[in-house]
Design an enzyme around this catalytic site. Structure first.
Site, PDB file in Angstrom:
ATOM      1  N   GLY A  55       9.086   6.025  -1.286  1.00 61.33           N
ATOM      2  CA  GLY A  55       8.840   6.519  -2.173  1.00 61.33           C
ATOM      3  C   GLY A  55       7.879   6.395  -3.456  1.00 61.33           C
ATOM      4  CB  CYS A  87       8.129   1.334   1.655  1.00 59.70           C
ATOM      5  SG  CYS A  87       6.500   1.518   1.005  1.00 59.70           S
ATOM      6  CB  ILE A 142       2.932   5.172   4.257  1.00 60.98           C
ATOM      7  CG1 ILE A 142       3.316   5.634   5.066  1.00 60.98           C
ATOM      8  CG2 ILE A 142       2.296   6.431   2.370  1.00 60.98           C
ATOM      9  CD1 ILE A 142       4.375   6.241   5.197  1.00 60.98           C
ATOM     10  CG  HIS A 178       7.873   4.297   5.279  1.00 62.59           C
ATOM     11  ND1 HIS A 178       8.523   5.209   4.920  1.00 62.59           N
ATOM     12  CD2 HIS A 178       7.363   3.854   4.692  1.00 62.59           C
ATOM     13  CE1 HIS A 178       8.589   5.322   3.088  1.00 62.59           C
ATOM     14  NE2 HIS A 178       7.079   4.482   3.360  1.00 62.59           N
ATOM     15  CD  GLU A 180      11.677   5.822   6.868  1.00 63.70           C
ATOM     16  OE1 GLU A 180      12.041   4.449   6.927  1.00 63.70           O
ATOM     17  OE2 GLU A 180      11.202   6.038   5.512  1.00 63.70           O
TER      18      GLU A 180
HETATM   19  N1  GLN Z   1       3.299   2.184  -3.204  1.00 64.02           N
HETATM   20  C1  GLN Z   1       4.410   2.791  -2.876  1.00 64.02           C
HETATM   21  C2  GLN Z   1       5.705   1.728  -4.473  1.00 64.02           C
HETATM   22  O1  GLN Z   1       5.502   0.696  -5.084  1.00 64.02           O
HETATM   23  C3  GLN Z   1       5.833   2.369  -2.168  1.00 64.02           C
HETATM   24  C4  GLN Z   1       5.024   3.170  -0.975  1.00 64.02           C
HETATM   25  C5  GLN Z   1       5.764   3.474   0.308  1.00 64.02           C
HETATM   26  O2  GLN Z   1       7.486   3.798  -0.640  1.00 64.02           O
HETATM   27  N2  GLN Z   1       5.591   4.174   0.793  1.00 64.02           N
HETATM   28  O3  GLN Z   1       5.652   2.264  -5.293  1.00 64.02           O
END
Ligand code: GLN
Length: 195
Positions: A55, A87, A142, A178, A180
């Protein structure tokens, strides 16, 4: 038919912001796993493992503090219970990051380069061979971070473009992508087995 009762693992997903429902769906594809959403300290008590989803790490960090969960999650991990950060969750499990506005949980001895692979346009998918998990595992990146530095106690499990993107230290597992968002649940099963 097995006659013995299988042991049920209770896995929670931190439900503050981010890819929460996708983790719940993937967990529901694994036998003998019971799931719950976690927003409050008392919900940690009955868990064997906790997932900190992807997120926005700045937002999730702020909400962890607002909900009084920072120390309880650290204590949960100290008890040897499993924690899996994906992530943004990897960022939050780390010790230091390039963006110091994010307060980290410091569960695993890694320094994290946030958005290490670039912005949204640099999102990509690939497959990974991870010795402890399996071959050709699909992975969605991502705005992904990478692990810039890891302490001696950390096992580095996978690399992309020479950057470490998955690691573990005892009961703590982190990945920069990710798992999931695919329908391959092998990494999730690996985590559940650790719990
Ligand atoms: N770039 C986001 C962060 O550092 C992480 C992106 C993600 O969880 N897909 O908060």
């Amino acid at each position: 038919m097995y006659s013995s009762k299988p042991s049920i693992k209770h896995i929670g997903v931190l439900n503050l912001q981010g890819a929460v429902s996708e983790h719940m769906i993937m967990l529901s594809s694994i036998n003998n796993v019971q799931t719950s959403l976690v927003q409050k300290t008392e919900q940690l008590a009955r868990l064997d493992g906790l997932i900190i989803p992807g997120g926005e790490s700045t937002t999730i960090s702020r909400l962890i503090k607002q909900n009084g969960l920072l120390t309880p999650i650290q204590q949960f991990a100290k008890q040897g219970k499993g924690v899996f950060g994906t992530c943004a969750g990897l960022v939050l499990c780390g010790k230091t990051t390039t963006h110091n506005e994010v307060e980290l949980l410091n569960l695993i001895d890694i320094s994290v380069e946030r958005n290490g692979f670039g912005r949204q346009v640099n999102s990509f998918e690939t497959t990974l061979d991870i010795a402890v998990v399996g071959l050709q595992i699909p992975a969605v990146f991502i705005r992904a971070p990478y692990i810039a530095k890891a302490g001696k106690a950390v096992q580095q499990l996978a690399f992309v473009q020479q950057h470490c993107i998955m690691a573990e230290q005892n009961n703590i597992l982190v990945c920069a992508f990710h798992p999931e968002l695919t329908n391959d649940n092998r990494i999730m099963r690996y985590f559940v087995d650790k719990c």
